[in-house]
Design an enzyme around this catalytic site. Structure first.
Site, PDB file in Angstrom:
ATOM      1  N   GLY A  48       0.819  -1.217   0.000  1.00 12.68           N
ATOM      2  CA  GLY A  48       0.000   0.000   0.000  1.00 12.68           C
ATOM      3  C   GLY A  48       0.845   1.255   0.000  1.00 12.68           C
ATOM      4  O   GLY A  48       1.764   1.389  -0.806  1.00 12.68           O
ATOM      5  N   GLU A  49       0.568   2.151   0.939  1.00 10.39           N
ATOM      6  CA  GLU A  49       1.296   3.430   0.964  1.00 10.39           C
ATOM      7  C   GLU A  49       2.769   3.265   1.345  1.00 10.39           C
ATOM      8  O   GLU A  49       3.528   4.230   1.340  1.00 10.39           O
ATOM      9  CB  GLU A  49       0.615   4.418   1.914  1.00 10.39           C
ATOM     10  CG  GLU A  49       0.666   3.983   3.354  1.00 10.39           C
ATOM     11  CD  GLU A  49       0.137   5.046   4.308  1.00 10.39           C
ATOM     12  OE1 GLU A  49       0.181   6.227   3.959  1.00 10.39           O
ATOM     13  OE2 GLU A  49      -0.317   4.666   5.408  1.00 10.39           O
ATOM     14  N   GLY A  77       4.824   1.150  -0.294  1.00 10.58           N
ATOM     15  CA  GLY A  77       5.604   0.722  -1.452  1.00 10.58           C
ATOM     16  C   GLY A  77       5.479  -0.755  -1.767  1.00 10.58           C
ATOM     17  O   GLY A  77       4.478  -1.400  -1.426  1.00 10.58           O
ATOM     18  N   ASP A  93      -4.341  -3.544  -9.117  1.00  9.09           N
ATOM     19  CA  ASP A  93      -4.505  -3.957 -10.518  1.00  9.09           C
ATOM     20  C   ASP A  93      -3.789  -2.977 -11.449  1.00  9.09           C
ATOM     21  O   ASP A  93      -3.175  -3.381 -12.430  1.00  9.09           O
ATOM     22  CB  ASP A  93      -5.993  -4.018 -10.872  1.00  9.09           C
ATOM     23  CG  ASP A  93      -6.769  -4.746  -9.798  1.00  9.09           C
ATOM     24  OD1 ASP A  93      -6.396  -5.889  -9.493  1.00  9.09           O
ATOM     25  OD2 ASP A  93      -7.705  -4.157  -9.231  1.00  9.09           O
TER      26      ASP A  93
HETATM   27  P1  AMP Z   1      -7.754  -3.889  -5.803  1.00  9.67           P
HETATM   28  O1  AMP Z   1      -8.149  -2.631  -5.102  1.00  9.67           O
HETATM   29  O2  AMP Z   1      -6.531  -3.757  -6.645  1.00  9.67           O
HETATM   30  O3  AMP Z   1      -7.717  -5.073  -4.890  1.00  9.67           O
HETATM   31  O4  AMP Z   1      -8.899  -4.205  -6.852  1.00  9.67           O
HETATM   32  C1  AMP Z   1     -10.224  -3.864  -6.670  1.00  9.67           C
HETATM   33  C2  AMP Z   1     -11.007  -4.368  -7.861  1.00  9.67           C
HETATM   34  O5  AMP Z   1     -11.045  -5.793  -7.845  1.00  9.67           O
HETATM   35  C3  AMP Z   1     -12.442  -3.877  -7.840  1.00  9.67           C
HETATM   36  O6  AMP Z   1     -12.668  -3.097  -8.987  1.00  9.67           O
HETATM   37  C4  AMP Z   1     -13.301  -5.131  -7.820  1.00  9.67           C
HETATM   38  O7  AMP Z   1     -14.314  -5.122  -8.784  1.00  9.67           O
HETATM   39  C5  AMP Z   1     -12.343  -6.268  -8.092  1.00  9.67           C
HETATM   40  N1  AMP Z   1     -12.567  -7.375  -7.168  1.00  9.67           N
HETATM   41  C6  AMP Z   1     -12.969  -7.332  -5.882  1.00  9.67           C
HETATM   42  N2  AMP Z   1     -13.068  -8.567  -5.360  1.00  9.67           N
HETATM   43  C7  AMP Z   1     -12.696  -9.424  -6.352  1.00  9.67           C
HETATM   44  C8  AMP Z   1     -12.570 -10.845  -6.442  1.00  9.67           C
HETATM   45  N3  AMP Z   1     -12.848 -11.648  -5.415  1.00  9.67           N
HETATM   46  N4  AMP Z   1     -12.148 -11.368  -7.610  1.00  9.67           N
HETATM   47  C9  AMP Z   1     -11.858 -10.575  -8.644  1.00  9.67           C
HETATM   48  N5  AMP Z   1     -11.963  -9.238  -8.639  1.00  9.67           N
HETATM   49  C10 AMP Z   1     -12.369  -8.665  -7.499  1.00  9.67           C
END
Ligand code: AMP
Length: 304
Positions: free
Chosen positions: A206-207, A209, A237
């Site tokens: 997270g914040e 690094g 992502d």
């Molecule tokens: P992150 O903040 O990088 O963990 O990603 C958040 C994104 O992951 C959101 O846009 C969700 O739609 C998607 N997400 C949340 N839970 C899941 C899951 N169990 N499987 C796949 N994608 C997910």
């Protein structure tokens, strides 16, 4: 040659100390593909949506040149829906709802035009679907990166361990690294996880690094201290998309390029968190990315 991203294409409802959204476009595949599109121009997305997603929402993805031939639209189906609420520190969140909907029976289709895939990002989705996606590529990609989360460790650990045997790079956060390895120390956790299959491991903090482990080396990249983190959703992502997008651009896989890729990933993630959902990635420019990369370099540079 192309970079194929597989991951959820979703609706998210987000609550942070700064505000709340209704259903907005999200999904791991969405954030990763948008982020990668800034560094590489042959990004192809595999995923599934329901009829409720709509053309204008899909356009958020196609407007950045991402190929969506591999996105199935299920007639009468509802798109994957995730709702989350962030705590005040913005580093931790609670998942309020995960509605798998069309993801439940998702059988990924790899269009013929995607078979030139050299770089594959198996974004956050069911480990089984990640495995199927990999199996449906006729040629093994040059680099396979996998992103996952605690949700899948809780309900599909065996499937996850099976797919990990076939990936080159795993990206997870610190809590997930501890859950996957059973070790509290991240150095010990990395050693355990690197025995599971991946040649490289990235632990996102997270914040604080990210850490890159591989080839017997460790690299620590900072996160840019931001005055305001508006919405961390998708940062992981966007990081993964920026990471693999950079490697697709430079094409050579070695520890030096991996280090740069971590910094590119961190830069893209730092933009993602500045606004709700995909909003910031929609307006981002190459000039802004270049300036931020310079800020990263000066932040971490010192002479002794
Ligand atoms: P992150 O903040 O990088 O963990 O990603 C958040 C994104 O992951 C959101 O846009 C969700 O739609 C998607 N997400 C949340 N839970 C899941 C899951 N169990 N499987 C796949 N994608 C997910």
């Amino acid at each position: 040659m192309s970079l194929v991203v597989m991951g959820t294409v979703a609706f998210d409802a987000i609550e942070t100390p700064f505000g709340k959204t209704d259903k907005i476009v999200g999904g791991a595949g969405t954030f990763a593909a948008l982020s990668a599109s800034f560094l590489y121009d042959q990004v192809k997305l595999v995923g599934v949506i329901g009829e409720d997603f709509g053309d204008d929402n899909l356009q958020i993805i196609t407007s950045k040149g991402v190929d969506v031939e591999g996105i199935q639209i299920i007639e009468g189906g509802k798109s994957f829906f995730w709702a989350g609420k962030y705590h005040n520190d913005m580093n931790s969140r609670d998942t309020i709802t995960t509605e798998l909907n069309v993801l439940e029976n998702f059988d990924p289709i790899i269009p013929e035009s995607y078979q030139d895939c050299e770089f594959l990002l198996l974004g956050n989705a069911t480990p089984q679907v990640q495995m199927t996606t990999l199996n449906r590529l006729k040629n093994k990609p040059k680099l396979v990166v996998l992103d996952t989360m605690n949700f899948w460790m809780d309900i599909a650990m065996d499937d996850l361990k099976a797919v990990l045997k076939h990936v080159d790079v795993l990206t997870i956060n610190d809590g997930e690294a501890r859950q996957l390895s059973g070790e509290y120390s991240l150095v010990k956790a990395a050693a355990v996880i690197l025995e599971m299959g991946p040649k490289y491991l990235i632990i996102k903090k997270g914040e604080h690094g990210a850490l890159l482990f591989g080839e017997g080396q460790i690299f620590s990249a900072p996160a840019l201290p931001l005055a305001e983190v508006f919405d961390p959703t998708g940062a992981g992502d966007a990081f993964a998309g920026g990471f693999i997008g950079y490697l697709a651009k430079v094409k050579t896989i070695n520890f030096t390029n991996m280090k740069n890729a971590v910094v590119y990933g961190s830069a893209l993630a730092s933009f993602c968190v500045e606004k709700f959902g995909t909003e910031r990635l929609q307006t981002l420019t190459h000039e802004e990315i270049e300036a931020r990369l310079k800020a990263f370099v000066s932040l971490a540079k010192f002479d002794i």
